[in-house]
Design a protein around this motif. Structure first.
Motif, PDB file in Angstrom:
ATOM      1  N   ASP A 119      24.195  43.585  30.499  1.00 39.31           N
ATOM      2  CA  ASP A 119      23.074  42.723  29.375  1.00 39.31           C
ATOM      3  C   ASP A 119      22.181  41.643  29.866  1.00 39.31           C
ATOM      4  O   ASP A 119      21.666  40.819  29.953  1.00 39.31           O
ATOM      5  N   GLY A 120      21.126  43.198  30.920  1.00 41.57           N
ATOM      6  CA  GLY A 120      19.850  42.184  31.425  1.00 41.57           C
ATOM      7  C   GLY A 120      20.100  41.644  32.319  1.00 41.57           C
ATOM      8  O   GLY A 120      19.432  40.828  33.299  1.00 41.57           O
ATOM      9  N   LEU A 121      21.447  41.240  33.547  1.00 40.89           N
ATOM     10  CA  LEU A 121      21.667  40.858  34.293  1.00 40.89           C
ATOM     11  C   LEU A 121      21.677  41.338  35.457  1.00 40.89           C
ATOM     12  O   LEU A 121      22.745  42.546  35.045  1.00 40.89           O
ATOM     13  N   THR A 122      21.494  41.146  36.871  1.00 40.28           N
ATOM     14  CA  THR A 122      22.205  41.770  37.774  1.00 40.28           C
ATOM     15  C   THR A 122      23.119  40.939  38.695  1.00 40.28           C
ATOM     16  O   THR A 122      22.164  39.677  39.131  1.00 40.28           O
ATOM     17  N   ASP A 123      23.725  40.763  38.750  1.00 38.06           N
ATOM     18  CA  ASP A 123      24.745  40.655  39.742  1.00 38.06           C
ATOM     19  C   ASP A 123      24.917  41.940  40.847  1.00 38.06           C
ATOM     20  O   ASP A 123      24.855  42.406  40.762  1.00 38.06           O
ATOM     21  N   TYR A 124      25.835  40.968  41.719  1.00 40.43           N
ATOM     22  CA  TYR A 124      26.620  41.840  43.188  1.00 40.43           C
ATOM     23  C   TYR A 124      27.428  41.806  43.178  1.00 40.43           C
ATOM     24  O   TYR A 124      28.108  39.947  43.594  1.00 40.43           O
ATOM     25  N   ILE A 125      27.971  42.624  43.456  1.00 43.92           N
ATOM     26  CA  ILE A 125      29.553  42.311  43.509  1.00 43.92           C
ATOM     27  C   ILE A 125      29.997  42.887  44.929  1.00 43.92           C
ATOM     28  O   ILE A 125      29.556  44.543  45.627  1.00 43.92           O
ATOM     29  N   GLY A 126      30.835  42.691  46.157  1.00 41.47           N
ATOM     30  CA  GLY A 126      31.266  43.343  46.953  1.00 41.47           C
ATOM     31  C   GLY A 126      32.883  43.227  47.059  1.00 41.47           C
ATOM     32  O   GLY A 126      34.007  42.010  46.264  1.00 41.47           O
ATOM     33  N   VAL A 127      33.757  44.245  47.048  1.00 43.51           N
ATOM     34  CA  VAL A 127      35.392  44.230  47.454  1.00 43.51           C
ATOM     35  C   VAL A 127      35.997  44.265  49.166  1.00 43.51           C
ATOM     36  O   VAL A 127      35.157  45.321  49.512  1.00 43.51           O
ATOM     37  N   PHE A 128      36.528  43.215  49.525  1.00 45.72           N
ATOM     38  CA  PHE A 128      36.984  43.547  50.767  1.00 45.72           C
ATOM     39  C   PHE A 128      38.683  43.907  50.680  1.00 45.72           C
ATOM     40  O   PHE A 128      39.118  42.950  50.049  1.00 45.72           O
ATOM     41  N   ALA A 129      39.059  45.050  51.456  1.00 44.10           N
ATOM     42  CA  ALA A 129      39.919  45.352  51.015  1.00 44.10           C
ATOM     43  C   ALA A 129      41.483  44.553  51.945  1.00 44.10           C
ATOM     44  O   ALA A 129      41.132  44.373  53.367  1.00 44.10           O
ATOM     45  N   ALA A 130      42.046  43.924  51.727  1.00 43.53           N
ATOM     46  CA  ALA A 130      43.094  43.042  51.930  1.00 43.53           C
ATOM     47  C   ALA A 130      44.412  43.006  50.641  1.00 43.53           C
ATOM     48  O   ALA A 130      43.858  43.300  49.805  1.00 43.53           O
ATOM     49  N   ARG A 131      45.459  43.669  51.839  1.00 44.50           N
ATOM     50  CA  ARG A 131      46.589  42.702  51.285  1.00 44.50           C
ATOM     51  C   ARG A 131      47.237  41.453  51.446  1.00 44.50           C
ATOM     52  O   ARG A 131      47.389  40.885  52.187  1.00 44.50           O
ATOM     53  N   ALA A 132      48.036  41.185  50.186  1.00 43.24           N
ATOM     54  CA  ALA A 132      48.474  39.619  50.373  1.00 43.24           C
ATOM     55  C   ALA A 132      49.807  39.876  50.934  1.00 43.24           C
ATOM     56  O   ALA A 132      50.396  40.664  50.775  1.00 43.24           O
TER      57      ALA A 132
END
Length: 160
Positions: A119-132
């Motif tokens: 939608d015209g916006l730039t966001d930055y994401i990262g996913v850190f692998a971890a178990r609950a």
């Protein structure tokens, strides 16, 4: 008032009044920010840096799909946004982001952030692998047009 603040306010009002209708579909970042209690914000002149963290398995399925995430894989999501004081997009032309993540008590490790344009916006994401169960700590350094921000947030992962 920034758009993310308006979304948070609307959701709070709906929750306290027992409303059953849903607000208009928010932009993905606003949806993640609205569901995260771990939102941190830093302001430098007209730039507003925000970081939010949450358990990927608890993401709204529609928002997860828009970001290309699989909630079934779990882990902790870090979302970083750069906006102006009104909540509008700022050009990420010279934005430099570095992030680290760790599950306590382990030392921090580098976390790659991917730009996502929606939608015209730039966001930055990262996913850190971890178990609950786990407590995941994030640290972000953001620099844009000579403005610098340091942001720390966390996500708690709970078993299903």
């Amino acid at each position: 008032m920034p758009r993310s603040c308006l979304v948070l306010l609307m959701l709070s009002l709906l929750m306290t009044t027992g409303g059953c209708s849903r607000p208009a579909t928010p932009a993905p970042a606003d949806g993640v920010l609205a569901t995260s209690a771990n939102l941190v914000r830093a302001r430098a002149d007209d730039a507003v840096f925000q970081a939010s963290a949450m358990d990927v398995s608890r993401l709204d399925p529609a928002i997860a799909a828009r970001y290309g995430l699989n909630p079934g894989r779990g882990g902790a999501l870090l979302l970083v946004t750069l906006r102006d004081a009104n909540g509008d997009a700022l050009a990420p032309d010279d934005l430099v982001l570095t992030a680290t993540a760790s599950v306590l008590p382990d030392p921090p490790r580098a976390l790659t952030l991917q730009p996502i344009r929606v939608d015209g916006l730039t966001d930055y994401i990262g996913v850190f692998a971890a178990r609950a169960p786990a407590s995941v700590q994030f640290h972000v350094s953001a620099t844009s047009h000579g403005r610098r921000a340091e942001l720390d947030t966390s996500a708690q992962l709970y078993p299903p």
